[in-house]
Design an enzyme around this catalytic site. Structure first.
Site, PDB file in Angstrom:
ATOM      1  N   TYR A 213       3.986 -10.680   4.090  1.00  0.00           N
ATOM      2  CA  TYR A 213       4.780  -9.613   5.047  1.00  0.00           C
ATOM      3  C   TYR A 213       3.406  -8.818   5.799  1.00  0.00           C
ATOM      4  O   TYR A 213       4.437  -8.795   7.883  1.00  0.00           O
ATOM      5  CB  TYR A 213       4.875  -8.257   4.694  1.00  0.00           C
ATOM      6  CG  TYR A 213       5.106  -7.042   4.953  1.00  0.00           C
ATOM      7  CD1 TYR A 213       7.038  -7.467   4.847  1.00  0.00           C
ATOM      8  CD2 TYR A 213       4.961  -6.214   5.648  1.00  0.00           C
ATOM      9  CE1 TYR A 213       7.599  -5.718   5.982  1.00  0.00           C
ATOM     10  CE2 TYR A 213       5.546  -4.541   6.565  1.00  0.00           C
ATOM     11  CZ  TYR A 213       6.819  -4.889   6.172  1.00  0.00           C
ATOM     12  OH  TYR A 213       7.782  -3.605   6.892  1.00  0.00           O
TER      13      TYR A 213
ATOM     14  N   SER B   2       5.287  -2.614  12.632  1.00  0.00           N
ATOM     15  CA  SER B   2       5.028  -1.812  11.310  1.00  0.00           C
ATOM     16  C   SER B   2       4.088  -1.947  11.290  1.00  0.00           C
ATOM     17  O   SER B   2       2.912  -2.648  12.078  1.00  0.00           O
ATOM     18  CB  SER B   2       5.132  -2.431  10.237  1.00  0.00           C
ATOM     19  OG  SER B   2       4.666  -2.013   9.019  1.00  0.00           O
TER      20      SER B   2
END
Ligand code: NAD
Length: 265
Positions: A160, A147
């Site tokens: 995350y 990401s």
């Protein structure tokens, strides 16, 4: 010139492919002639319809395995079943992921553990299981979906961001270990893509930041991306096809940003 869109005879295992980016990559592989093993959570009837529709539309073999990516024994079974039923595994996409948005001081321990296990540890377990198969074949492509949050942080996403930074470190290590085996390990770092994982977090962001959902969408989600629009799954499929092709043989150990310029800032 090598064809980037010919995956005939190849088999791809894509974790977390019952929706979003994983499902888009499964469609991409199937449309290019490769067989696919789907995995992920969801309503069993809806998953079976997705599987059957994709197989009917493309004529390739499409299987589904229900492994929970927080469970190492189920991940091992996913790889072993894919290999036993389809005879090879050319492409592994470590894609399954979840999100939880909350300040560190109140971040639930259970949410931290779950995100680390699904977003990071599952990548280790699936990769570990697939390496002997790829070594025996003399070729392999492991693509990890990291990401923009594998490169930069945002507040309220501690687990995350930690997991995705970990995925990029893991990618580099695997790439070095397999560099002379014709097996590449790479990471794609998408910006915001309009999928269920993003839709679910808009409400959490609104509550945590005390903002309206409209303001979250405009200023938090699309605020990060200079293009002021979502990245599309087709734009991710483009780099994916390059990375799994023979043209991607030296694109090893690197991460590729497809984030509308987010991390250029
Ligand atoms: P999504 O919610 O549509 O897909 C997540 C997939 O993971 C689903 O198929 C879900 O069933 C599966 N999954 C969740 N928990 C699981 C478990 N325990 N076992 C097996 N499968 C499980 O979201 P997405 O946007 O397609 O996310 C795919 C990946 O892309 C994730 O790793 C995510 O972090 C990453 N990503 C997404 C964005 C974005 O903006 N959407 C941006 C950067 C990276």
């Amino acid at each position: 010139m090598f064809a980037m869109n010919d995956l005939k005879g190849q088999v791809a295992v894509i974790t977390g492919s019952t929706s979003g980016i994983g499902l888009a990559f499964a469609r991409t592989v199937a449309l290019c002639g490769g067989d696919v093993v789907l995995n992920g959570l969801g309503d069993p009837d809806a998953i079976e319809k997705t599987r059957a529709d994709l197989a009917a539309e493309t004529g390739v073999q499409v299987l589904y395995h229900p492994a929970d990516m927080s469970q190492p024994d189920q991940i091992a079974d996913l790889i072993e079943t894919a290999w036993r039923k389809l005879g090879r595994i050319d492409i592994l996409v470590n894609n399954a992921g979840i999100q939880h948005v909350e300040a560190v001081e109140s971040f639930p321990d259970s949410a931290w553990e779950k995100i680390i296990s699904i977003n990071l540890s599952s990548t280790f377990y699936a990769t570990k299981a697939v390496i002997p198969v790829m070594k025996a074949q003399g070729r392999g492509r492991i693509v990890n979906i990291a990401s923009a949050h594998g490169l930069v942080a945002s507040p309220f996403k501690s687990a995350y961001v930690a997991a995705k930074h970990g995925v990029i470190g893991f990618t580099k290590t695997v790439a070095l270990e397999l560099a002379q085996q014709n097996i590449t390990c790479t990471a794609i770092c998408p910006g915001f893509v309009e999928t269920p994982i993003v839709e679910k977090q808009i409400e959490d962001q609104a509550r945590t930041r005390n903002m309206s959902k409209e303001d979250v969408m405009k200023n938090v989600i699309l605020g990060s991306q200079p293009t002021k629009r979502f990245v599309t799954t087709d734009e991710l499929a483009g780099i994916f096809l390059y990375l799994v092709s023979d043209l991607g043989a030296s694109a090893n150990g690197s991460h590729y940003s497809v984030d509308g310029g987010w991390t250029a800032q």
